[in-house]
Design a protein around this motif. Structure first.
Motif, short mmCIF file in Angstrom:
data_model
loop_
_atom_site.label_atom_id
_atom_site.label_comp_id
_atom_site.label_asym_id
_atom_site.label_seq_id
_atom_site.Cartn_x
_atom_site.Cartn_y
_atom_site.Cartn_z
N PHE A 70 0.87 -1.17 0.00
CA PHE A 70 0.00 0.00 0.00
C PHE A 70 0.90 1.21 0.00
CE2 PHE A 70 -2.20 -3.31 2.36
CZ PHE A 70 -3.35 -3.43 1.60
N ASN A 71 0.94 1.89 -1.12
CA ASN A 71 1.89 3.00 -1.13
C ASN A 71 1.44 4.13 -2.01
OD1 ASN A 71 4.11 4.01 0.08
ND2 ASN A 71 5.41 2.27 -0.48
N ASN A 72 0.21 4.55 -1.85
CA ASN A 72 -0.17 5.74 -2.59
C ASN A 72 -1.10 6.61 -1.76
OD1 ASN A 72 -2.87 4.91 -3.03
ND2 ASN A 72 -2.19 3.62 -4.72
N SER A 73 -1.79 7.48 -2.43
CA SER A 73 -2.53 8.51 -1.70
C SER A 73 -3.95 8.10 -1.34
CB SER A 73 -2.55 9.77 -2.56
OG SER A 73 -3.06 9.44 -3.83
N LEU A 74 -4.32 6.85 -1.65
CA LEU A 74 -5.70 6.44 -1.42
C LEU A 74 -5.87 5.72 -0.09
CD1 LEU A 74 -6.43 4.99 -4.98
CD2 LEU A 74 -7.31 7.14 -4.05
N PRO A 75 -7.09 5.79 0.47
CA PRO A 75 -7.36 4.98 1.67
C PRO A 75 -7.16 3.50 1.37
CG PRO A 75 -9.14 6.55 1.28
CD PRO A 75 -8.24 6.61 0.08
N ILE A 76 -6.83 2.73 2.39
CA ILE A 76 -6.54 1.31 2.21
C ILE A 76 -7.74 0.54 1.65
CG2 ILE A 76 -5.76 -0.79 3.40
CD1 ILE A 76 -3.69 1.45 3.34
N TYR A 77 -8.96 0.87 2.13
CA TYR A 77 -10.12 0.08 1.67
C TYR A 77 -10.32 0.22 0.16
CZ TYR A 77 -13.51 3.94 1.14
OH TYR A 77 -14.17 5.05 0.73
N ILE A 78 -10.00 1.39 -0.41
CA ILE A 78 -10.13 1.58 -1.86
C ILE A 78 -9.03 0.80 -2.59
CG2 ILE A 78 -10.02 3.28 -3.74
CD1 ILE A 78 -11.35 5.28 -1.88
N GLN A 79 -7.82 0.80 -2.02
CA GLN A 79 -6.74 0.03 -2.65
C GLN A 79 -7.06 -1.45 -2.68
OE1 GLN A 79 -2.64 1.24 -1.84
NE2 GLN A 79 -3.40 2.87 -0.52
N LEU A 113 -2.93 -9.70 4.12
CA LEU A 113 -2.49 -8.34 3.78
C LEU A 113 -2.03 -7.55 5.00
CD1 LEU A 113 -5.30 -7.32 1.23
CD2 LEU A 113 -3.11 -8.41 0.75
N VAL A 117 -3.88 -6.30 7.48
CA VAL A 117 -4.75 -5.12 7.55
C VAL A 117 -5.87 -5.39 8.55
CG1 VAL A 117 -6.46 -3.83 6.20
CG2 VAL A 117 -4.25 -4.36 5.18
N THR A 122 -11.29 -2.80 8.03
CA THR A 122 -10.99 -2.19 6.73
C THR A 122 -11.41 -3.11 5.60
OG1 THR A 122 -9.05 -1.18 7.79
CG2 THR A 122 -9.15 -1.08 5.39
N ARG A 134 -15.06 -3.18 5.15
CA ARG A 134 -15.52 -1.99 4.44
C ARG A 134 -15.32 -2.16 2.93
NH1 ARG A 134 -13.66 4.24 5.54
NH2 ARG A 134 -15.02 5.19 4.00
#
Lengths: 120, 231
Positions: free
Chosen positions: A3-12, A42, A44, A48, A51
């Motif tokens: 997970f390495n971008n600007s989005l919330p984890i649930y969207i990734q 994952l 997590v 999450t 969701r």
């Protein structure tokens, strides 16, 4: 999974599952791993993952059967639509990258048509 | 909303050094809260007051209706940032100690978790590596059926394999009846298990919010927000 971008984890996680559906790694009617299993895999929080599943259900990409688990939709139209959406996203990114390099529409189309060696 | 921990205007000083300054924190039942901050930001002081090992100078802490003391200790399971087991012990002696001390210690669960952690009950404490000790201590702490788990730096100084085992043990243990408070400065490794995060800076809560909402709002992962706050 990183997970390495600007989005919330649930969207990734939603994107990760959508991608697996598009590339046919997950097929219509397949059972998804349980929330707990994915949470472990994952690393997590299960809330999450829950969701992500709920959102995918809202988007009618998966459905839940009480006591049995969560399954990929059997609606092939929906899956094809998902595939189309993902392809559009890839194209949009490509076009915006090309435009930022200064290429025009005609030049881009011309270049793609000359890519015969790459596109088979 | 179902509050399990309610901290109000909490302050603590060591002589002239202010370790905590007017800390307010409400924690809901069934959530995992990360307390994030560099060394010396007051994390361990806050934790020690919550678990009843240290008195505050001002303000209050209430855990499920009780102030920290004998009754609260019965429902709080605490992982110290130091090894607390005696060096003469074997793992099975540590199990016995926990069984004697805590009514809520579930030995079957501990035995299962020990296997998951790839440890053996006949190992001596002195023969354990740092990562193994951490795994053992976590096994003991999570095998209590507590209402609140308080973990102080659970993955500090352990190798990546042990770290993954520890994260998985924590995730396995999550359910709607138990609440967890976890301190760490290793934000990248742990941020995905938090429901909420509190940034503790120089003894004050700089920011306390839902982790996913923060990512959405700032367009960054918690690790990057951490660097922004503490840089």
């Amino acid at each position: 999974m990183d997970f390495n971008n600007s989005l919330p984890i649930y969207i990734q996680i939603m994107d990760y599952i959508k991608r697996k559906i598009v590339i046919n790694e997950l097929k219509a009617g397949d059972k998804l791993p349980s929330v707990r299993e994915i949470a472990q895999d994952l690393k997590v929080n299960p809330n999450t993952i829950q969701r992500s599943y709920s959102e995918l259900e809202r988007e009618e990409i998966v459905f839940t059967q009480r006591g049995l688990g969560t399954f990929i939709t059997e609606d092939t139209k929906r899956i094809n639509q998902l595939k189309g959406n993902l392809a559009t996203k890839v194209l949009e990114k490509f076009i915006s990258d090309m435009k930022s390099l200064g290429y025009t529409k005609d030049e881009i189309i011309d270049m793609i048509s000359k890519m015969n060696g790459v596109i088979k | 909303m179902n509050t399990i921990v309610d901290i109000k205007d909490l302050s603590k000083s060591y002589k002239k050094l202010k370790a905590l300054n007017n800390v307010n924190l409400m924690i809901e039942k069934g959530t995992v809260v990360g307390i994030l901050g560099p060394n010396g930001s007051g994390k361990t002081t806050l934790i020690k007051i919550i678990v009843g090992l240290l008195n505050s100078d001002g303000g209050s802490v209430v855990i499920d209706g009780k102030i920290p003391g004998v009754e609260s200790k019965r429902m709080v399971s605490y992982l110290s940032d130091r090894n607390t087991l005696y060096s003469w012990m074997k793992i099975k002696d540590a199990f016995k100690l926990y069984k004697d001390f805590y009514d809520d210690f579930d030995e079957d669960k501990a035995i299962n978790m020990l296997q998951f952690m790839k440890l053996d009950k006949n190992m001596k404490i002195t023969e354990l590596s740092k990562g193994m000790k951490e795994k053992l201590n976590l096994t003991l702490v999570l095998s209590r059926k507590a209402k609140l788990y308080v973990l102080d730096e659970p993955i500090a100084g352990v190798d990546p394999v042990a770290r993954d085992q520890i994260l998985n043990a924590i995730i396995q243990n999550l359910d709607e009846d138990s609440t967890m408070i976890i301190t760490t400065h290793l934000v990248r490794d742990m941020e995905n298990i938090f429901d909420k995060v509190a940034f503790l800076k120089d003894g004050e809560i700089n920011l306390y919010a839902d982790a996913e909402s923060l990512r959405e709002e700032k367009g960054m992962q918690i690790d990057e927000i951490y660097k922004e706050i503490f840089a």
